[in-house]
Design a protein around this motif. Structure first.
Motif, mmCIF file in Angstrom:
data_model
loop_
_atom_site.group_PDB
_atom_site.id
_atom_site.type_symbol
_atom_site.label_atom_id
_atom_site.label_comp_id
_atom_site.label_asym_id
_atom_site.label_seq_id
_atom_site.Cartn_x
_atom_site.Cartn_y
_atom_site.Cartn_z
ATOM 1 N N UNK A 50 1.006 -1.501 -0.022
ATOM 2 C CA UNK A 50 -0.183 0.106 0.003
ATOM 3 C C UNK A 50 0.663 1.513 -0.313
ATOM 4 N N UNK A 51 1.885 0.961 0.644
ATOM 5 C CA UNK A 51 3.145 2.714 0.862
ATOM 6 C C UNK A 51 3.628 3.382 -0.942
ATOM 7 N N UNK A 52 3.893 1.690 -1.396
ATOM 8 C CA UNK A 52 4.784 2.408 -2.552
ATOM 9 C C UNK A 52 3.573 1.811 -3.776
ATOM 10 N N UNK A 53 1.538 1.488 -3.154
ATOM 11 C CA UNK A 53 1.829 1.959 -4.440
ATOM 12 C C UNK A 53 0.404 3.425 -4.769
ATOM 13 N N UNK A 54 0.886 3.448 -2.484
ATOM 14 C CA UNK A 54 0.654 5.237 -3.316
ATOM 15 C C UNK A 54 1.866 5.999 -3.228
ATOM 16 N N UNK A 55 2.957 5.775 -3.088
ATOM 17 C CA UNK A 55 3.490 6.748 -4.519
ATOM 18 C C UNK A 55 4.366 6.482 -5.609
ATOM 19 N N UNK A 56 4.114 5.793 -6.079
ATOM 20 C CA UNK A 56 4.136 5.232 -7.977
ATOM 21 C C UNK A 56 2.680 5.799 -8.917
ATOM 22 N N UNK A 57 3.473 6.396 -8.923
ATOM 23 C CA UNK A 57 2.130 7.240 -9.864
ATOM 24 C C UNK A 57 2.170 5.777 -11.261
#
Length: 158
Positions: free
Chosen positions: A114-121
């Motif tokens: 989830x944290x990575x998903x939030x960072x990756x556009x």
């Protein structure tokens, strides 16, 4: 370039449900990549592009457990600095597990991303996250309630 084209061909065959033709194209891509050594075309984040394409082709062919197993071996090979690739294929790994019936495990995997998903556009990550959300809506696993809320916040920010 021809190896990349063979991978796209394999993907098309997988989407069409033509498993034998898909396998033939994947084998051709493997041979072409081996002939040139290092792939001059496509992402450099993946150690074995053919294996990752094979996993997603298997997913499209309904061979979900096999897709998950391949991604289990390939994901650790992606450099920690390749955030977009790790997130993209980590999410696809979770989709494969969910489709294989291991929804609780898939939810654990997505929770860890989830944290990575939030960072990756990334449009691809967004598309796969939407697919995962739809799967959760349909299956309604107990483990999915909490992650579904977080996914919803990512997909539909307030």
């Amino acid at each position: 370039m021809r190896a990349g084209a063979a991978l796209r061909e394999a993907q098309g065959y997988a989407l069409a449900g033509a498993a034998d033709r898909c396998e033939d194209a994947l084998e051709r891509a493997q041979e072409l990549y081996q002939a040139v050594g290092e792939p001059p075309y496509g992402t450099r984040s993946l150690v074995d592009q053919v294996a990752v394409f094979r996993a997603w082709a298997f997913y499209d062919l309904g061979r979900h457990a096999e897709a998950a197993a391949i991604l289990d071996t390939q994901l650790p090979l992606i450099a920690p600095t390749a955030l977009r690739a790790r997130t993209r294929f980590g999410l696809r790994r979770a989709l494969a597990y969910a489709a294989a019936g291991e929804v609780d495990h898939a939810c654990e995997l997505v929770t860890g991303l989830l944290d990575d998903i939030r960072q990756v556009q990334s449009a691809t990550v967004h598309t796969d996250l939407t697919a995962f959300s739809k799967l959760l809506s349909r299956l309604r696993p107990a483990a999915g309630r909490e992650v579904a809320g977080e996914i919803s916040e990512i997909l539909f920010p307030g």
